[in-house]
Design an enzyme around this catalytic site. Sequence first.
Site, PDB file in Angstrom:
ATOM      1  N   GLU A  63       0.860  -1.188   0.000  1.00  0.00           N
ATOM      2  CA  GLU A  63       0.000   0.000   0.000  1.00  0.00           C
ATOM      3  C   GLU A  63       0.893   1.234   0.000  1.00  0.00           C
ATOM      4  O   GLU A  63       1.165   1.855   1.028  1.00  0.00           O
ATOM      5  CB  GLU A  63      -0.960  -0.078   1.191  1.00  0.00           C
ATOM      6  CG  GLU A  63      -1.856  -1.302   1.016  1.00  0.00           C
ATOM      7  CD  GLU A  63      -2.841  -1.544   2.140  1.00  0.00           C
ATOM      8  OE1 GLU A  63      -3.609  -2.509   2.035  1.00  0.00           O
ATOM      9  OE2 GLU A  63      -2.840  -0.768   3.108  1.00  0.00           O
ATOM     10  N   HIS A 155      -3.899   3.450   4.933  1.00  0.00           N
ATOM     11  CA  HIS A 155      -3.935   2.288   4.030  1.00  0.00           C
ATOM     12  C   HIS A 155      -4.436   2.712   2.648  1.00  0.00           C
ATOM     13  O   HIS A 155      -4.966   3.806   2.478  1.00  0.00           O
ATOM     14  CB  HIS A 155      -4.926   1.236   4.562  1.00  0.00           C
ATOM     15  CG  HIS A 155      -4.474   0.552   5.807  1.00  0.00           C
ATOM     16  ND1 HIS A 155      -4.071  -0.759   5.828  1.00  0.00           N
ATOM     17  CD2 HIS A 155      -4.361   1.011   7.082  1.00  0.00           C
ATOM     18  CE1 HIS A 155      -3.734  -1.096   7.068  1.00  0.00           C
ATOM     19  NE2 HIS A 155      -3.899  -0.035   7.846  1.00  0.00           N
ATOM     20  N   GLU A 219      -8.522   4.628   4.746  1.00  0.00           N
ATOM     21  CA  GLU A 219      -8.313   4.087   3.403  1.00  0.00           C
ATOM     22  C   GLU A 219      -8.285   5.257   2.426  1.00  0.00           C
ATOM     23  O   GLU A 219      -9.256   6.004   2.312  1.00  0.00           O
ATOM     24  CB  GLU A 219      -9.447   3.123   3.028  1.00  0.00           C
ATOM     25  CG  GLU A 219      -9.535   1.892   3.922  1.00  0.00           C
ATOM     26  CD  GLU A 219      -8.464   0.840   3.622  1.00  0.00           C
ATOM     27  OE1 GLU A 219      -7.774   0.971   2.586  1.00  0.00           O
ATOM     28  OE2 GLU A 219      -8.324  -0.090   4.430  1.00  0.00           O
TER      29      GLU A 219
HETATM   30 ZN   LIG Z   1      -4.212  -2.071   4.235  1.00  0.00          ZN
END
Ligand SMILES: [Zn+2]
Length: 341
Positions: A63, A155, A219
Site C-alpha cells: 500500500e 492504508h 483508506e
Molecule cells: Zn491495508
Amino acid sequence: MNGSRLDDFLALSRAHPWELAPFSESLPDGGQVQVWDTGVLCIEPAMPGNRDLVLSCGIHGNETAPIELCERLLNAILSGRLTCRQRLLFIFGNPAAMNLGVREVEENLNRLFSGAHARGERRNHERTRAARLEQYVSRFFRAREGAERLHYDLHTAIRPSAYEKFAIYPFTHGAPYSRRQLAFLSSAGVDTILLAHGPTTTFSYFSAHGFGAHAFTVELGKVMPFGQNDARRFAAMEQNLEQLIGDPDWQPPAFDLDQIRVFRVCQEIIKQSEQFCFHFSDGVANFSAFPAGTRLAEDGEQQWFAREPEEAVVFPNAGVTEGQRAALMVAATTLTADMLV
Ligand SMILES: [Zn+2]
C-alpha cells in the site's frame, strides 16, 4: 541532514527489513530524531505541543501511497522545511513485505494486534513485528500524560471503492464519537465513515482501546506500485497532517454532519472452509449495494443473504485463511448530535 543515516530512512529500513539497531540524531532546531527499530522513528521536538501523534503506513507492504506520503512528511521535517511541533511517531509497518511488493509476507499484520500475535501456535516475523509495534506505541503514548493522543493508520484498498476515501472508526464501547476528528477526516477528503461494531485485532483499535487515542484506519484509495501514485489525490490529507504537525494551535475547519456519509456494520461473513465463494463478481467495488434477500456467499451448507434494503459490501476477499473475515456488510446510518462530543 546530509551524510546522515536518516538521508533515506525508508531505504535503510528496507535494507534491514525485520530489525534495525536504535540510534538518534539531533534536528537543527534542537529536537531529537530517535530511530527505535526498522521503520520506527520518533521525533521529540524541543518544545512539543499538546498532541502526541502516531502516523503509521505500510502495515500492508504493497500500500504504497501512504508510505510515500509519510516519507514526504518525514523528509520535510528532516530537511527543516516543516518544523515538527508535536511529538510524532512514524511507523513504516512491514518493510519486508514492501521489498516483495506484497500485502503480507506470512500473515496479515493488521489482524495481529491487541495480543493476537501471541494466540495460537503460529510464530512468524509478522507476529514478532506486531508485538514490537505494540511496545513502541505504548512507549510513545506512556511517555507523558494529559496530551491528546492521535493515531492515523493509513492504508489503500485492494479494490476500487464507490467512495474512494473512507475511515473505520474503531468500536468505542459506547463512548461518544469525536466531532473534531470527523472534521479533521472530512477536511482531509475522507468523507465516508464506517463505525465498527465490536473489538478487533487492528492497529487502530489497539491505540483507541489501549491508550484512549483518537485512532482510525484510513483508506486513501486504491493500491498502486511505488512511484505510480498521483500525490494530488492525497494532497488534502497531506496538508492537514502538515498543519497538525507544524502548528500546535491548528484546528480543522468548522464542519457539518451532513458533509459525511456514515455506515454501520450489519453482518460479518467469516470463511469456514475451502468451499467458500461469493455470489458477486470478483471485481466488485467496496460499498457496492445489494437489495435485501440477495444471496451474497456460501460455504458448504451455510449461506449468507443481504438482510437490509441497501446492504453494501466492504473488503470482500475470498482468499483469506479459514476462520478469517471474508467480507463486512454495512448499511447507511446517521450520527446524531447526542452521539458526538
Ligand atoms: Zn491495508
